[in-house]
Scaffold this active site. Sequence first.
Site, PDB file in Angstrom:
ATOM      1  N   TRP A  44       0.805  -1.193  -0.199  1.00 28.80           N
ATOM      2  CA  TRP A  44       0.107   0.002   0.025  1.00 28.80           C
ATOM      3  C   TRP A  44       0.751   1.142  -0.184  1.00 28.80           C
ATOM      4  CZ3 TRP A  44      -4.734   2.143  -0.131  1.00 28.80           C
ATOM      5  CH2 TRP A  44      -4.956   3.446   0.460  1.00 28.80           C
ATOM      6  N   ASN A  46       0.377   5.593   0.138  1.00 28.29           N
ATOM      7  CA  ASN A  46      -0.400   6.863   0.055  1.00 28.29           C
ATOM      8  C   ASN A  46       0.803   8.230  -0.094  1.00 28.29           C
ATOM      9  OD1 ASN A  46      -0.585   5.700   2.937  1.00 28.29           O
ATOM     10  ND2 ASN A  46      -1.066   8.096   3.006  1.00 28.29           N
ATOM     11  N   ASP A  47       0.619   9.221   0.814  1.00 25.61           N
ATOM     12  CA  ASP A  47       1.192  10.527   0.809  1.00 25.61           C
ATOM     13  C   ASP A  47       2.610  10.163   0.430  1.00 25.61           C
ATOM     14  OD1 ASP A  47      -1.132  11.079   1.971  1.00 25.61           O
ATOM     15  OD2 ASP A  47      -0.334  11.816   3.684  1.00 25.61           O
ATOM     16  N   SER A 106       3.367  11.121   7.769  1.00 23.79           N
ATOM     17  CA  SER A 106       3.930  11.899   6.869  1.00 23.79           C
ATOM     18  C   SER A 106       4.854  12.833   7.381  1.00 23.79           C
ATOM     19  CB  SER A 106       3.010  12.598   5.859  1.00 23.79           C
ATOM     20  OG  SER A 106       2.136  11.570   5.059  1.00 23.79           O
ATOM     21  N   ARG A 179       0.242  16.844  12.856  1.00 22.59           N
ATOM     22  CA  ARG A 179       1.115  15.996  12.062  1.00 22.59           C
ATOM     23  C   ARG A 179       1.641  16.811  10.726  1.00 22.59           C
ATOM     24  NH1 ARG A 179      -4.184  13.800  12.091  1.00 22.59           N
ATOM     25  NH2 ARG A 179      -5.185  13.647  10.349  1.00 22.59           N
ATOM     26  N   GLU A 231      -4.189  18.624   6.142  1.00 22.44           N
ATOM     27  CA  GLU A 231      -2.983  17.710   6.036  1.00 22.44           C
ATOM     28  C   GLU A 231      -1.782  18.075   5.153  1.00 22.44           C
ATOM     29  OE1 GLU A 231      -4.885  13.354   7.238  1.00 22.44           O
ATOM     30  OE2 GLU A 231      -5.270  13.911   5.261  1.00 22.44           O
ATOM     31  N   TRP A 324      -9.151   9.489  -0.615  1.00 22.61           N
ATOM     32  CA  TRP A 324      -9.429   8.770   0.654  1.00 22.61           C
ATOM     33  C   TRP A 324     -11.046   8.065   0.645  1.00 22.61           C
ATOM     34  CZ3 TRP A 324      -6.170   6.225   3.287  1.00 22.61           C
ATOM     35  CH2 TRP A 324      -5.135   6.743   3.385  1.00 22.61           C
TER      36      TRP A 324
END
Length: 520
Positions: A44, A46-47, A106, A179, A231, A324
């Site tokens: 997997w 993502n960012d 991240s 974050r 984010e 998402w």
Amino acid sequence: MKKIISTLIIAATFYSGLNAQSGSKTSEEQLYRPNYHFTPQKGWMNDPNGLFYLNGTYHLFFQYTPFQSVPDFGKMHWGHAVSKDLIKWEELAPAIAYDEKGAIFSGSAVVDKDNTSGFGDGKNVPLVAIFTYHDMKKEKAGEIDAQSQAIAYSLDNGKTWTKYSNNPVLKNPGIKDFRDPKVFWDAKRKQWVMGLAVQDRQHFYASKNLKDWTFLSEFGKDFGGHGGVWECPDLFPIKVEGTSEEKWVLIVNINPGGPNGGSAAQYFVGDFDGKTFKMDDVFTKQLEKEKVVWLDWGRDNYASVSFDNVPDNKRVIIGWMSNWDYSPNVPTEKWRGSSTIPREVILKRSKEGYTLKNIPVSQLKNYEGKAVKKEINLVSDKKLISKGEIDLSKAVIDVDLKKMTKGVYTFALKNSLGEQVIFGIDNNKQELFIDRTKSGKTDFKNNFADRISKAPLSKSYQNAMLKIVLDKTSIEIFFNNGEKVMTEIFFPNESFSELSLSTDTKGSTLNINAHHINIK
């Protein structure tokens, strides 16, 4: 980084996703593995994280669960890939793994040329990664201070990383969503600045050594989109196109709350004095009118952030090409997630305000092969590219429309199964659109193809240009040199092989210049 989903939901999603899928892994590779957009071999993604350039190499780190194709937020790593030109990527071993302090969420990485951190050994330039630790034990216990900021360093050009012994370097002050640190060197003030996503706004911190951080200011309470958590921020200086004037751009990703549903990226234009980001007066008026200024109007460009230390002071961004709303459910088993084409951003000022244009990086041209060029007088329905003329699963198509009138210009990517991705310009409603409702596999999540995505235009156009970047499972549309951009993914049961245009207008002409992308 996405809010934590419970383990039970992840497991249910994973196994229902497997049961819903058909076909062998070979056919999955042939059908869906992108030809030239980065995707991990397995697991997997993502960012994008920790982006930088050093010694002729671009580094792409990314949120990564290596052992399964749905996210396990408690065991998140930083994956790692490198490229000489931002187009052809080589995947390396995962760079930073979770540990007893938490998962590796991240963040960013910087080239510490002056060894302000003290991590240097006198021979090698230290690279410093700044990331969010996420403590799953705290989260499960209901404690809100589960996220803190930490650093790691590398002295071998990013191959191996050592976590700082005194992590975290920025403790949680009692805030749930705290974050995604994006750090840059503020040369004018000789300080490092960290932008941090804090609930639905932005906090700024400063440091001289990347270890000790002081709070500077907050931005965003009453501005822009607040449909979800903020984010993956990014603040950077940029010259206004054609001038010597410098402005600062703040990109803020938001989930949910995007213009066509789910996650997306917005931006602000202003000035930064070393402590506070303040919006430009022109942009403030623009924002009052538009409410939110979007980086990309499609559904599949999220967590876009820029590379540190790029040559010639260019500002290059890359995003996660998913949403998402449905990303854990897309119909691939071996891997999930890919990156957008890297894009150079250029700040344009016009009477309407500021536009952060995105255009594919110039290096993509180096891979252009076989070309198809045509000049066409438009009639109601016209085939632009026939099967066999060019491979539309790896192509860049430049379209130049002239003498446009009120009406709709509808392009369609088609295959022999009757599946199609429809997109174009509606000069009546003054908007761009992408329709993937008939694009192939769409039923893996009910919100994947539940709407036609739209991007408003400021007027009806007499002349317009489209750059269309195609891969097996994606389309990226750059309107008028990137003034409006739409990115979307799709999953046909057979590759698209034809491109046509239909219109209810008369008298327009079209020049098309399509190139096969030669990449192995």
